[in-house]
Design a protein around this motif. Structure first.
Motif, PDB file in Angstrom:
ATOM      1  N   THR A 161       0.590  -1.306  -0.148  1.00 13.75           N
ATOM      2  CA  THR A 161      -0.077   0.045  -0.117  1.00 13.75           C
ATOM      3  C   THR A 161       0.758   1.167   0.012  1.00 13.75           C
ATOM      4  N   GLU A 162       2.102   1.384   0.495  1.00 13.60           N
ATOM      5  CA  GLU A 162       2.966   2.761   0.889  1.00 13.60           C
ATOM      6  C   GLU A 162       4.197   2.371  -0.155  1.00 13.60           C
ATOM      7  N   GLY A 163       4.375   1.361  -0.746  1.00 10.75           N
ATOM      8  CA  GLY A 163       5.630   0.984  -1.142  1.00 10.75           C
ATOM      9  C   GLY A 163       5.689   1.840  -2.598  1.00 10.75           C
ATOM     10  N   ILE A 164       7.135   1.806  -3.095  1.00 11.93           N
ATOM     11  CA  ILE A 164       7.259   2.536  -4.296  1.00 11.93           C
ATOM     12  C   ILE A 164       7.104   1.739  -5.274  1.00 11.93           C
ATOM     13  N   PRO A 165       6.096   2.212  -6.473  1.00 11.54           N
ATOM     14  CA  PRO A 165       5.908   1.241  -7.493  1.00 11.54           C
ATOM     15  C   PRO A 165       7.220   1.002  -8.508  1.00 11.54           C
ATOM     16  N   ALA A 166       7.353  -0.178  -8.812  1.00  9.50           N
ATOM     17  CA  ALA A 166       8.545  -0.303 -10.115  1.00  9.50           C
ATOM     18  C   ALA A 166       8.152  -1.720 -10.641  1.00  9.50           C
ATOM     19  N   GLU A 167       8.950  -2.048 -11.749  1.00  5.41           N
ATOM     20  CA  GLU A 167       8.574  -3.098 -12.522  1.00  5.41           C
ATOM     21  C   GLU A 167      10.032  -4.070 -12.420  1.00  5.41           C
ATOM     22  N   ALA A 168       9.640  -5.421 -12.498  1.00  3.33           N
ATOM     23  CA  ALA A 168      10.603  -6.261 -12.205  1.00  3.33           C
ATOM     24  C   ALA A 168      10.739  -7.394 -13.457  1.00  3.33           C
ATOM     25  N   VAL A 169      11.811  -7.946 -13.925  1.00  2.74           N
ATOM     26  CA  VAL A 169      12.166  -9.010 -14.699  1.00  2.74           C
ATOM     27  C   VAL A 169      12.257 -10.324 -13.901  1.00  2.74           C
TER      28      VAL A 169
END
Length: 127
Positions: free
Chosen positions: A45-53
């Motif tokens: 809910t509070e984390g930083i959004p990112a993408e992961a491979v």
């Protein structure tokens, strides 16, 4: 007669002590599990959004509510373009398994905790 009474008292005392220790350990385990789930939800809910491979996915021997446990070897790309490797153990709904294949990009959230980054997968199952 006296040794029989002493034996009975010793067995009852041992049972009470063993039962008490077992209950204390169970309550500690449940409390730690609840804390871990709360921490996972706060990252989502509070984390930083990112993408992961996904570099590798391995099924673990655990499951939760019919969802298989997996270990994901990921490279997370932060918003600023920097990357970092991580391994996440989580549970995946069976309907989401096709999304979790080697080479696929998934959405994650992370927080920085000192020198460490804690990562959670957005489409994973959190009870």
């Amino acid at each position: 007669m006296t040794t029989a009474l002493i034996t009975i008292v010793a067995v009852i005392g041992f049972g009470i002590i063993t039962g008490t220790i077992t209950m204390v350990m169970i309550f500690k385990l449940l409390r730690n599990n609840k804390h871990k789930q709360h921490f996972q939800k706060s990252i989502l809910t509070e984390g930083i959004p990112a993408e992961a491979v996904i570099h590798d996915i391995t099924q673990t021997s655990s499951s939760m509510d019919g969802r298989p446990g997996v270990r994901l070897d990921l490279t997370v790309t932060q918003v600023d373009g920097r990357t970092f490797p991580t391994i996440v153990e989580t549970y995946i709904p069976v309907t989401h398994i096709p999304q979790f294949q080697k080479g696929n990009v998934i959405h994650v959230r992370y927080i920085v905790n000192g020198n460490e980054r804690k990562v959670e997968v957005e489409d994973a199952y959190v009870p």
